[in-house]
Design a protein around this motif. Structure first.
Motif, PDB file in Angstrom:
ATOM      1  N   ALA A  21       0.823  -1.200   0.000  1.00 50.98           N
ATOM      2  CA  ALA A  21       0.000   0.000   0.000  1.00 50.98           C
ATOM      3  C   ALA A  21       0.864   1.260   0.000  1.00 50.98           C
ATOM      4  CB  ALA A  21      -0.921   0.009   1.219  1.00 50.98           C
ATOM      5  N   ARG A  22       0.336   2.313  -0.571  1.00 49.18           N
ATOM      6  CA  ARG A  22       1.016   3.600  -0.571  1.00 49.18           C
ATOM      7  C   ARG A  22       0.946   4.207   0.832  1.00 49.18           C
ATOM      8  NH1 ARG A  22      -0.235   8.652  -4.665  1.00 49.18           N
ATOM      9  NH2 ARG A  22       1.153  10.159  -3.687  1.00 49.18           N
ATOM     10  N   ARG A  23       2.052   4.823   1.249  1.00 47.35           N
ATOM     11  CA  ARG A  23       2.085   5.418   2.575  1.00 47.35           C
ATOM     12  C   ARG A  23       3.178   6.493   2.602  1.00 47.35           C
ATOM     13  NH1 ARG A  23       5.196   0.900   2.575  1.00 47.35           N
ATOM     14  NH2 ARG A  23       7.121   0.908   3.819  1.00 47.35           N
ATOM     15  N   THR A  24       3.250   7.211   3.718  1.00 47.32           N
ATOM     16  CA  THR A  24       4.267   8.241   3.901  1.00 47.32           C
ATOM     17  C   THR A  24       5.205   7.842   5.037  1.00 47.32           C
ATOM     18  OG1 THR A  24       2.786   9.988   3.132  1.00 47.32           O
ATOM     19  CG2 THR A  24       4.686  10.667   4.441  1.00 47.32           C
ATOM     20  N   GLU A  25       6.495   7.905   4.771  1.00 45.57           N
ATOM     21  CA  GLU A  25       7.512   7.672   5.792  1.00 45.57           C
ATOM     22  C   GLU A  25       8.256   8.991   6.041  1.00 45.57           C
ATOM     23  OE1 GLU A  25       7.880   5.041   7.484  1.00 45.57           O
ATOM     24  OE2 GLU A  25       7.284   3.279   6.321  1.00 45.57           O
ATOM     25  N   THR A  26       8.921   9.087   7.162  1.00 41.95           N
ATOM     26  CA  THR A  26       9.658  10.300   7.513  1.00 41.95           C
ATOM     27  C   THR A  26      11.142   9.980   7.679  1.00 41.95           C
ATOM     28  OG1 THR A  26       7.745  11.256   8.624  1.00 41.95           O
ATOM     29  CG2 THR A  26       9.895  12.180   9.167  1.00 41.95           C
ATOM     30  N   ILE A  27      11.978  10.747   6.986  1.00 46.91           N
ATOM     31  CA  ILE A  27      13.429  10.632   7.112  1.00 46.91           C
ATOM     32  C   ILE A  27      13.927  11.828   7.911  1.00 46.91           C
ATOM     33  CG2 ILE A  27      15.606  10.359   5.887  1.00 46.91           C
ATOM     34  CD1 ILE A  27      13.997   9.758   3.385  1.00 46.91           C
ATOM     35  N   GLN A  28      14.845  11.596   8.808  1.00 49.99           N
ATOM     36  CA  GLN A  28      15.505  12.681   9.516  1.00 49.99           C
ATOM     37  C   GLN A  28      16.916  12.854   8.977  1.00 49.99           C
ATOM     38  OE1 GLN A  28      15.296  11.877  13.781  1.00 49.99           O
ATOM     39  NE2 GLN A  28      13.688  13.414  13.967  1.00 49.99           N
ATOM     40  N   PHE A  29      17.346  14.102   8.961  1.00 45.57           N
ATOM     41  CA  PHE A  29      18.724  14.398   8.584  1.00 45.57           C
ATOM     42  C   PHE A  29      19.371  15.168   9.730  1.00 45.57           C
ATOM     43  CE2 PHE A  29      16.646  13.770   4.533  1.00 45.57           C
ATOM     44  CZ  PHE A  29      17.569  12.987   3.857  1.00 45.57           C
ATOM     45  N   GLU A  30      20.566  14.773  10.036  1.00 48.81           N
ATOM     46  CA  GLU A  30      21.318  15.399  11.121  1.00 48.81           C
ATOM     47  C   GLU A  30      22.622  15.932  10.548  1.00 48.81           C
ATOM     48  OE1 GLU A  30      21.496  13.593  15.262  1.00 48.81           O
ATOM     49  OE2 GLU A  30      23.561  13.252  14.529  1.00 48.81           O
ATOM     50  N   LEU A  31      22.811  17.233  10.639  1.00 43.22           N
ATOM     51  CA  LEU A  31      23.997  17.889  10.104  1.00 43.22           C
ATOM     52  C   LEU A  31      24.833  18.412  11.266  1.00 43.22           C
ATOM     53  CD1 LEU A  31      22.252  20.039   7.325  1.00 43.22           C
ATOM     54  CD2 LEU A  31      22.949  17.642   7.211  1.00 43.22           C
TER      55      LEU A  31
END
Length: 704
Positions: A529-539
């Motif tokens: 199924a289509r869904r939304t995931e969240t990526i975090q970026f740490e700089l």
């Protein structure tokens, strides 16, 4: 108009104006003005996509104070920055991302109007805002010249209230008292009998006046009236002029007295006033067309024009009107998609008129003013830039991008570009076009990801971290995504970039200035199924004073896509298929067809007799990019029995074939079907079988 004779090879790879002696840019909505007097600008607003996402507002100005025009953006979703692309004079730009705190958020407020100007007289372009509901301040972002800004938000309750956009107020910038600092003025609100002016004190505060100007304020509201600014008497102060309303026989002008009052004139000019009638399509523009230090008026685009009417200002409210023939240019200016650009394209101090934006053009038409109301028209082929300027999302900006005192053109805002196309004027109607890579600036212009949270040991993110964060791009397909950080960003200290997946997996890298960085990420297939995931970026920037960490998150759409691969398909007619209608028994032919779930015919053959066999060669990747929630439906197979020799025979009987076969993503199976023909004249002895193998393969980013 010259038309394109060869197809365009593709979009550009990349990332609006009158320059005064101190280098302030002008943006007059769709009409961009360049001339000899000081710059004024009508406001622009941050537009939004249909789903409400703010579209960054792009402007041109000399934000570094080096005499060359730069590009700047503000108002992007979630931004805490005002990105600036500083011109290097050769078509390339150096990206910078100055921290402006909430200024960029304020620019998105409903009703907020943005103007540029030099509000402290230091020769650098700045931003100012007004018009949002509930405000009692005038926010200003002063450029420091290095891509950073100093933001002020000083109280000015009366002006802020009068600027409220729903009342109809329009915000303008210009130097209304000739002190070398740009000021703000308001027009067009339905209840105005005044022209409110906020005179800049140079420190973010303003001295506000609201002098009566009922004779002019009422005319501004006339149906069809078009308002422009310029210095119409050459005294170094910005003024207003009007034309376009029905029934007018004069050109109203409001001359600034420098103290917030205006001297209004309405001198008769029946011909020009009649030609300017807006319902005829006329567009009014201002510029110094004869290089006498006073701005003039010109008209284009009316449906019946074969001329370019010009009203040369005499400095006292009267005008000397010319109407010289220019049939080609007048015709081209009627294009509904053309942008009218009033600027000095040859550096002779006289305003000229250029055109871009018609999809049928492969040139940039320019009408060079001769100073007497006539124009020398050129139409030199510039196919690539002319084509790029037709982009629905790109903005055409004008300015002197190489400091040669001739106005050039730049394009920014198409989400498919990673360059900033620039057309440098050669002064003779031709242009030298560059299309240098500017991935960071182009990405900012195409709505970069929002910065949601800053977790750092400082009061604000460092310039390097902010630049990295707003240059990072993520593209996703199927269950994988690629994050990229472009090369060449102004990052000097060692800086770590870490992508953090939803399951907590960390993908650390160090920023590589020479090549940039690339992260390949994969997400669970789940149930398809289509869904939304969240990526975090740490700089993390390892500065001399210690490490500084900045973290933000980005949403990614995950929609599993699959390939369906079919092996060779073998069909065997087990018995002959006969049926009788009257006295005409016949051997039947069998036709086989096989279609995918989109109706595309994959297999189609006939003339199959009893005990014969037919094999279809493998056809892999025929059903690529199939997206499902619970599985994949394999094709159905149907068999048609025909009997063409007998014209009385309806000749149709069929097998229903196999029902759609649900497939678990990633699985494969062997399919065997043995079925009997059915139909209006079934033959219970007519049956056959077919066999094939089907495989389901999950697609990832690199395969798409």
């Amino acid at each position: 108009m010259t038309t394109r004779e060869v197809p365009h090879p593709g979009p550009p790879r990349g990332w609006a104006g009158r320059m005064s002696a101190v280098g302030v840019a002008v943006l007059l909505l769709g009409t961009l003005v360049t001339g000899a007097s000081r710059a004024e600008a009508k406001s622009i607003t941050v537009q939004r996509t249909p789903d409400g996402t703010p579209i960054p507002a792009a402007v041109a100005g000399d934000f570094s104070g080096d005499g060359k025009t730069d590009l700047a953006l503000t108002g992007g979703a979630g931004w805490k920055i005002a990105p600036v692309a500083t011109s290097n004079a050769d078509g390339s730009f150096t990206p910078r991302a100055g921290f402006v705190g909430d200024f960029s958020i304020w620019a998105q407020a409903p009703g907020a109007q943005l103007v540029t100007g030099d509000f402290n007289g230091d020769g650098r372009s700045d931003f100012a805002l007004a018009g949002a509901g509930g405000w009692n301040t005038i926010p200003v972002a002063f450029s420091n010249g290095d891509g950073t800004f100093r933001v002020t938000n000083a109280s000015s309750p009366s002006f802020a209230a009068w600027a409220y956009t729903p009342y109809g107020a329009k915000l303008w910038s210009g130097d209304f008292n000739h002190d070398g600092k740009d000021d703000l003025a308001l027009t067009s609100a339905g209840y105005f009998s005044t022209i409110p002016v906020a005179f800049s004190n140079g420190d973010g505060t303003f001295r506000v006046t609201n002098a009566d100007s009922s004779g002019f304020a009422g005319l501004v509201l006339a149906s069809g009236a078009q308002l422009v600014t310029g210095d119409f008497n050459g005294d170094g102060r910005s003024d207003f002029a009007l034309a376009g309303a029905g029934g007018w026989s004069m050109i109203p002008v409001a001359f600034s007295n420098g103290d917030g009052t205006f001297r209004v004139t309405t001198v008769s000019s029946p011909n020009f006033a009649g030609w300017a009638y807006t319902p005829y399509g006329a567009k009014l523009t201002a510029g110094d067309f004869n290089h006498d230090g006073k701005d003039d008026l010109a008209l284009t685009s009316a449906g019946y024009f074969t001329t370019i009417p010009v009203a040369f200002s005499n400095g006292d409210g009267s005008f000397t009107v010319t109407n010289a023939s220019s049939p080609d240019f007048a015709f081209w200016s009627k294009s509904t998609t053309a942008k009218i650009l009033t600027a000095d394209f040859n550096g002779d101090g006289r305003a000229d008129i250029g055109l871009v934006g018609d999809p049928n053009w492969s040139s940039i038409p320019v009408a060079f003013s001769n100073g007497d109301g006539t124009f020398r028209v050129t139409n030199v082929s510039t196919p690539d830039f002319a084509f790029w300027s037709t982009s629905r999302t790109a903005q055409t900006l004008t300015g002197d991008f190489n400091g040669d005192r001739r106005t050039d053109l730049a394009l920014i805002g198409d989400p498919n570009w990673v360059t900033i196309p620039v057309a440098f004027s050669n002064g003779d109607g031709s242009f030298r076009v560059t299309n240098a890579p500017a991935p960071a600036a182009a990405a900012w212009a195409a709505q970069p990801p929002p910065i949601e949270a800053a977790l750092c040991n400082c009061s604000a993110p460092t310039a390097a971290l902010t630049t990295l964060a707003n240059s990072l791009r993520v593209r996703s397909k199927s269950v994988s995504a690629i994050a990229t950080v472009p090369a060449g960003l102004p990052v000097t200290n060692s800086t770590d970039v870490v992508a953090i997946l939803p399951n907590g997996t960390r993908l650390p890298q160090s920023y590589v200035r020479s090549t940039g960085n690339r992260f390949l990420m994969r997400f669970p297939e789940s149930n398809g199924a289509r869904r939304t995931e969240t990526i975090q970026f740490e700089l993390t920037e390892h500065a001399a004073s210690g490490p500084v960490t900045f973290r933000f998150s980005m949403p990614v759409t995950v929609e599993p896509l699959y390939d369906v691969t079919l092996s060779a398909l073998t069909f065997e007619l087990v018995t002959d298929c006969d049926f009788t209608l009257g006295v005409f028994p016949e051997d039947s032919e069998v036709e086989i067809n096989m279609s995918d779930d989109r109706g595309q015919r994959l297999v189609d053959f006939d003339d199959l007799r009893a005990f014969s066999q037919r094999t279809v060669s493998p056809f892999a990747r025929q059903l690529h990019e199939v997206s499902v929630a619970t599985g994949i439906q394999v094709p159905q197979v149907a068999f048609d029995e025909t009997d063409p020799p007998n014209p009385l025979n309806p000749g149709f009987s069929s097998w229903p074939g196999s029902p759609p076969q649900p497939m678990v993503p990633g699985a494969s199976r062997h399919v065997h079907i043995d079925d009997v023909a059915t139909g209006p004249y079934p033959d219970p002895d007519c049956h056959g079988s077919f066999d094939y193998d089907i495989g389901i393969g999950l697609l990832t980013y690199d395969e798409l």
